[in-house]
Scaffold this motif. Sequence first.
Motif, mmCIF file in Angstrom:
data_model
loop_
_atom_site.group_PDB
_atom_site.id
_atom_site.type_symbol
_atom_site.label_atom_id
_atom_site.label_comp_id
_atom_site.label_asym_id
_atom_site.label_seq_id
_atom_site.Cartn_x
_atom_site.Cartn_y
_atom_site.Cartn_z
ATOM 1 N N GLN A 234 -24.392 52.532 -8.812
ATOM 2 C CA GLN A 234 -24.198 51.679 -9.974
ATOM 3 C C GLN A 234 -23.825 52.512 -11.200
ATOM 4 O OE1 GLN A 234 -27.828 49.417 -10.350
ATOM 5 N NE2 GLN A 234 -27.588 48.423 -8.345
ATOM 6 N N SER B 234 -20.159 52.499 -13.272
ATOM 7 C CA SER B 234 -20.146 52.156 -14.704
ATOM 8 C C SER B 234 -19.852 53.365 -15.573
ATOM 9 C CB SER B 234 -21.493 51.531 -15.087
ATOM 10 O OG SER B 234 -21.811 50.432 -14.272
ATOM 11 N N LEU C 259 -18.019 53.069 -19.070
ATOM 12 C CA LEU C 259 -18.615 52.436 -20.241
ATOM 13 C C LEU C 259 -18.831 53.473 -21.340
ATOM 14 C CD1 LEU C 259 -21.302 50.129 -18.545
ATOM 15 C CD2 LEU C 259 -19.047 49.497 -19.408
ATOM 16 N N LEU D 31 -21.835 44.929 -12.042
ATOM 17 C CA LEU D 31 -22.650 43.755 -12.371
ATOM 18 C C LEU D 31 -24.110 43.982 -12.018
ATOM 19 C CD1 LEU D 31 -20.304 40.832 -11.228
ATOM 20 C CD2 LEU D 31 -20.686 41.696 -13.543
ATOM 21 N N GLU E 23 -25.647 45.953 -14.772
ATOM 22 C CA GLU E 23 -25.869 45.096 -15.931
ATOM 23 C C GLU E 23 -27.103 44.227 -15.734
ATOM 24 O OE1 GLU E 23 -25.181 43.634 -19.704
ATOM 25 O OE2 GLU E 23 -24.208 45.305 -18.656
ATOM 26 N N ARG E 24 -27.270 43.721 -14.523
ATOM 27 C CA ARG E 24 -28.463 42.920 -14.223
ATOM 28 C C ARG E 24 -29.727 43.784 -14.313
ATOM 29 N NH1 ARG E 24 -26.978 41.620 -9.575
ATOM 30 N NH2 ARG E 24 -25.669 39.874 -10.204
ATOM 31 N N ARG F 72 -30.137 46.472 -16.210
ATOM 32 C CA ARG F 72 -30.397 46.776 -17.630
ATOM 33 C C ARG F 72 -31.001 45.574 -18.347
ATOM 34 N NH1 ARG F 72 -25.093 49.746 -19.989
ATOM 35 N NH2 ARG F 72 -26.533 50.079 -21.728
ATOM 36 N N ASN F 73 -30.530 44.379 -18.034
ATOM 37 C CA ASN F 73 -31.128 43.188 -18.637
ATOM 38 C C ASN F 73 -32.583 43.036 -18.206
ATOM 39 O OD1 ASN F 73 -28.687 42.556 -19.870
ATOM 40 N ND2 ASN F 73 -28.009 41.265 -18.174
#
Length: 1663
Positions: free
Chosen positions: A263, A267, A270, A302, A305-306, A308-309
Amino acid sequence: MATLELYTKGASVWIPDPDAVWVSAQLLQDYSPGEKQLLLQISNEKEVQYPVASPTDLPPLGNPDILEGENDLTALSFLHEPAVLHNLRVRFLDYSSIYTYCGIVLVAINPYDQLPIYGEEVIDAYSGQDMADMEPHIFSVAEEAYRTMTREEKNQSIIISGESGSGKTVSAKFTMRYFAVVGGAAQQTSVEERVLASNPIMESIGNAKTTRNDNSSRFGKYIEIGFGRNGDIIAANMRTYLLEKSRVVFQASAERNYHIFYQLCASRELPEMRSLKLDAPEHFRYTNQGGEMQIPGTDDVLDLERTRNAFIILGVQPDQQMELFRILAAVLHLGNVNIQASGRSSDRSYIDADDRSLAVFSKLLGVEGPQMAHWLCHRRLAVGGEMLIKPITGQQSLEARDALAKHIYGQLFTWTVQRLNSALRTQKQQVKSFIGVLDIYGFETFDRNSFEQFCINYANEKLQQQFNRHVFHLEQEEYIREELAWSRIEFSDNQQCINLIEGQLGLFDLLDEECRMPKGSDENWARKLYDQHLTSKPHPHFRKPRMSNSAFIVLHFADTVQYECGSFLDKNRDTVFEELINILKASQSELVAELFQQQENVSVANGSVRSGKRGHREHKLTVGFQFRQSLQMLMDTLNSTTPHYVRCIKPNDLKEPFVFDPKRTVQQLRACGVLETIRISAAGYPSRWTYEEFFSRYRVLLPGPQSQEKAMASCQKTLPQLISDPDQYCFGKTKVFFRAGQVALLERLRAERLRGAAVIIQSGVRGWLARIRYSRICWATVTIQRYCRGTLARRLALTLRYTKAALVIQKTYRMVAVRQLFLMIRQATTTIQAFTRGTLTRRRYRQLVAERAAVLLQATVRGWLARRAYMRVHAAVVFMQCCVRRRAARRELMKLKTEARSVERFRELNKGMEVKLMQLQLRADQEARERAALRETLHAERESSAAELETLRATIQKLESQKLEKPPPCPIISEKEMEERRRAEEKASQEILQLTQEVEALQREKDIFSKEKEDLSSRLLEQEKAQEECVRQAVTQASAALRAELDEERRKYQGLLREFTRLEQRYDNLREMSLLTERTKGHRRTDSTQSMSFDTLSPSPTPLSPQSFTPLSVSPFPSTFPSPEEVRRFSVTSLCAERKVSVCGSETPMDQLMERMDVAKDPAVKMRGEDLAHAYDAVRVANKFMESQLRSQRSQQEEEVEALRCQLGQAISSSSFSATQRQELQELLEAREQECARLRREMKELRNTVTLRRLLTQVLPSALTTQQGSCPSREKPATVTGLLECRKRDETKLIKNLITDIRVDSALSLPPGLPANVLFLCVRQADCSGDQTRARSLCSTTVTAMKTALKKHNNDIGMTTLWLKNACLLHDLLTQHSPKENLDSEDLVPLTTDLSDLIRALSDLCIQAYQQLLHITETRLQNIIVPAVLESETIPGLSGAQAKLVGSRKRAGSDPRAVGGDVPTMASVMRELGALHTSMSHQALPQTLMEQTFHQLFYLISASALNSLLLRKDICCCSRGMQIRYNLSLLEEWLRSRGLQAGGAVATLEPLIQAVQLLQAAKKTEGDAQALCQTCTALSSQQIVKILTLYTPHSDLDERVTLNFIRIVQGLLKGRSDGQPPQLLMDVRRVFPVTFPYLPPPVLRAEQLVIPDSLKISFLRRA
């Protein structure tokens, strides 16, 4: 083995098969004891001989077809491996059911496909339901654990195990999700959200792709979910076991490292990730060894991102996340550090100073690069009290590097788990009980098994032992509870295998001892194992492989596993050099330093830290020892809880959806203990019946008349006669117990008794039919004789009649014949006479004529003869005269000739000639003149013909340009010209003929073209009509879509309003707790009326509320006040802004709010304030989302309108529309444009209102005063009579006596709407007196008091209905007298005070009261819907005698409903509905509102009942369908009797009605399938197939639905488009938006009100 009497011809048995494991066969002849072979016929009709050495070698018997696909494996008649395997295969492949019970175990088969069985509607269906009543599901196990915890107040555990790839992690996730929904209910708090947020984090750092599973958990975890006293989640804790750290540095082929590394690499582009210096995973050694960089169907970006949220939800800030990601990136760069060997014998190693990977690693971790490079290639030794530094080899350096990487990752994993646990412990409330979810690895066996597999299988040995003992304990409890004389059940205890592993001088002890040796090795440890367990004390579970001296074999309970001793010691030690740890401790990164600060904690958790001082610094705790300790703690925890088991099965190794491999399945069933459960159950009494159920099923076997009350005595008296061996059954207090196979024997006896009874019944019926037939034959014979005799008599009479008639006819005929003969003779005579007389007369006439003719002839002849004679005489006379005259002439001639010769004569002759010449000249002149006239006439005729010819040439011969001029006609036409003219005319005629032919051809083409034109015109007209219809349909669809979107937005808004009400209640509870705390400290609690005005969360205007300083008279934006219509709708767009202001505007920081409220800010209140803030943030985000959604909808609608306008223009331009059609389309388009314009106005008003209120919330009260002072002076109020005056000092008293403190009995006895009428007259009087401030204050206080009254009576239907009526009436009165309302009556004088904001607050209050009314009724109905609609027997005896075969055995641990209590019936449901209807009718609420209310309630009834029916196999039968249909007819009759059938309530029952019709309909032929598909239009395809799959016959007369029929139905349903996503269950939580009708009341005056004295409001004065 089963009873030998069951091995008869036609019986089904199971025989082993090398491919399918077990195959079904059928006995072709009866078995007799002593026979050595069985003649069997297998499925392919092949006959085989099965050897039978003794009765114990008989093949297992098959279960009856009625038990095929049974929910619980223990309910089968014969419990053995082939029956279990076949039942699982049938449920998995034929019924698509992945869950099956096996006693207390839930067997879950991984479908490798997404199934729609995990939605919130499924959670609602399983919540509160008995485990034995529902279809097997993971939610059913979770519900059982939750109910047992809340009922018995005892901790629970759910143990989920299975192979890698069998679905353990997914099952654990769904279990936690169920607890989060049920424990948090609708008000999901931050704790439930954090529990669910921990899943993506742990999957990222703890899961990886293996050859068997794309998302395999490489660690074990036990999550304890703590619950409070009310059953809500208040905390959680996670414990992990045996992380596979070796995967960080090594991956096998086709496998991946942990997901988090990929992951991060995905990424890397970024902005915040560029500092990590990451590259593609192919360039890192720790991620490219397996060769698999990507998992199909996943997106690593994605997923990150999930993750990190989820970190943010758990309180890990972005800067800490970046620290975490830097450490993970450093691990990747550490793997790329290039260590090179040096020295003569490669006994040294070094790292280049400019190694980029080491530089990046050092920078990311904040450590010194040279020091790290030095200590990776050297180690420190203590010799004689001195410290020596020794270089190490390249291989040792690589091992040190990998050990450091594993150590760093292990520490990071431990820190993450600790951080998650600290985030999950967010409340200080003490946990009352917990439910633990254990997601642990199943039994593993590979081609090469190492230390990890050894620990995993050891853990499974311990869990299997606990499982066996728990199953045995449950069986023992059952027998003790029933007071049975039972003997101990022998089961395979694996304690010897566990002692081999963990006992004294066991495998772990010898391994730890070898690890403590200075020069310990794997080979020495293997030799010690051989010496201890093979030579000195041979152990039955330990073996040595023949071809290896570095491996050993352990005979586990599931399988025999060979372990390779290589790397056992290194993995058990898990050492890392102390110097490297010291470098990391000195890191500039706070997180890195925190990970390695406490060496002792690190060592205990992750292994040992090695330094030069062996005796002191080398820790004694190995990985194996730690694992044993943690496992023992886990076992202690599990033993202190009530366990629930979930066994996950992997059906195939190809990961193909719904593919069943029997070999792999049997292997896992043996390994996970399912077959052991079957064996323990079969060893005791697996079949258990209550006496009532046994009596109901086997009443036919009981002799004599029996009654239900004496069922126990009858069973005890009859069973010894049926089963001779008393050991095969046993009598308990409430049940009768049977050994395996005895139920099948009873079934055979029952079938034989029924068959004999059937024969007797058939004989009696056939005799009765024969007697009936004989009687009918006799009766028919007599009848036939009677009819025959009558016929003969009638025939004789007819003959006599015919004879008499014949005589009469003969007489008459003869008379007629003679008369006719006479008449003929007479006529002949007359005729002859006439002819004779005529002949004579004619003869006489002819004679007369002849005589006359003769006379005439004679006369004529005689006359002719006379004339002839006369003529002859006359001719002779004339001749004679001629002769005489000729002679005289001749003589005269001679005389003349003589005279002519003389002169005189000549002259006389000339004179006569001159005269003749003159006459001739005159005649010639006359002829010349006539000729000239004729020539002129001819010339004129020629000129006319020439003109005609010229005209013809000019008309036809246009192509001849050389003959345009015609030569002047000659006065005389020559022959040449005539010839030329003739030729020209011929040529012209030919051309004319040719042109005529061409004209005819053109005419034909013209006709063809005319026809084509007509066809085209007709087609164009049809296309125009089609285009017009398409435009109309498009406009209609767009309008319907807009209306649907508006309804959806209205539903969302009302849902937000419901959430706002809940938050208000939570805030009130918080304030009460705070005031209670203040009171304990000496503070006094303020009066309720005073605190009422400071309610900052209520929609009433307060000093803190934006409504108090945002009157619409000040607002520059157009008002959103609704116009008078037939029906008043609470618009979503206008109320959404109001909702957002009421939430956001009144939301202040918790500290300021508590300071204004004078509330103490203790820690507990602060924590709840934080939860409240989170909740309000969620509501604010939802409002923002609604605003953006409305804006996107507006743009989309504009695009659709523009597209429709373009389509309409093209249609008009391409076709010739009539004026009427154009006008209709234009009017239709204008109507839709007006609707879109209205939506745009509402959107603009929403945006303007939100913007204005955001601005005004920041304005100080002083600014408000200035604005109010600058407003123009208001008009003088008009004089209105018939009002009520309330003085300022009496307002509080009025509100108390009329609203807040009114008694329930007094309030319900008031006339409908009396409080609203009184309060409106008081507000009206204050407004007319010019005191607008008092009018607003009184109205605001009224709204707040009504809200308080609703909260006070939140469980009372009568009071809720009362205040709903008063709120609606007050809203209508204020709306009717609003200054912005067009008043139709001259008697209505508008209010001068602008109360539009309070009117909107009343709208919200009406919705809240309506929702509270529904909530009260739904709460009362929720627990009685399913028992009343589905289970109650309103028709007595319909299904009472149809007990299920063996499926009525209750599952162990379930909570059966109390017997003999008040069972809910349809009368209970209609009683609740009637109470609501009576209350609403008493308050005279509008009919449309009542219809909407019962529409919502009947949808709840239908959805709840249908969802339960779709999940309960015992309900799906024909007799139960008849019962349910009758219950539904009672509801329909109830609606019709009250006139509520027009509101759509009956339509909500249609899915349930069609479902029960499906149960009752025929289900055999293809015609039946087509009829079902045409009938069940309200059911989805999944629901129809599910009902057919669950259909279970409850009697021998019924049959199961065949798979062929189900496939036919599926094929017919493929073409159906339901217009919805595939969903099995209905959404029980669906809420229909309410629409309140606007009913302007008549003019209200105080004289019309009848105010009882009990209200004590006599202080009001009439004005």
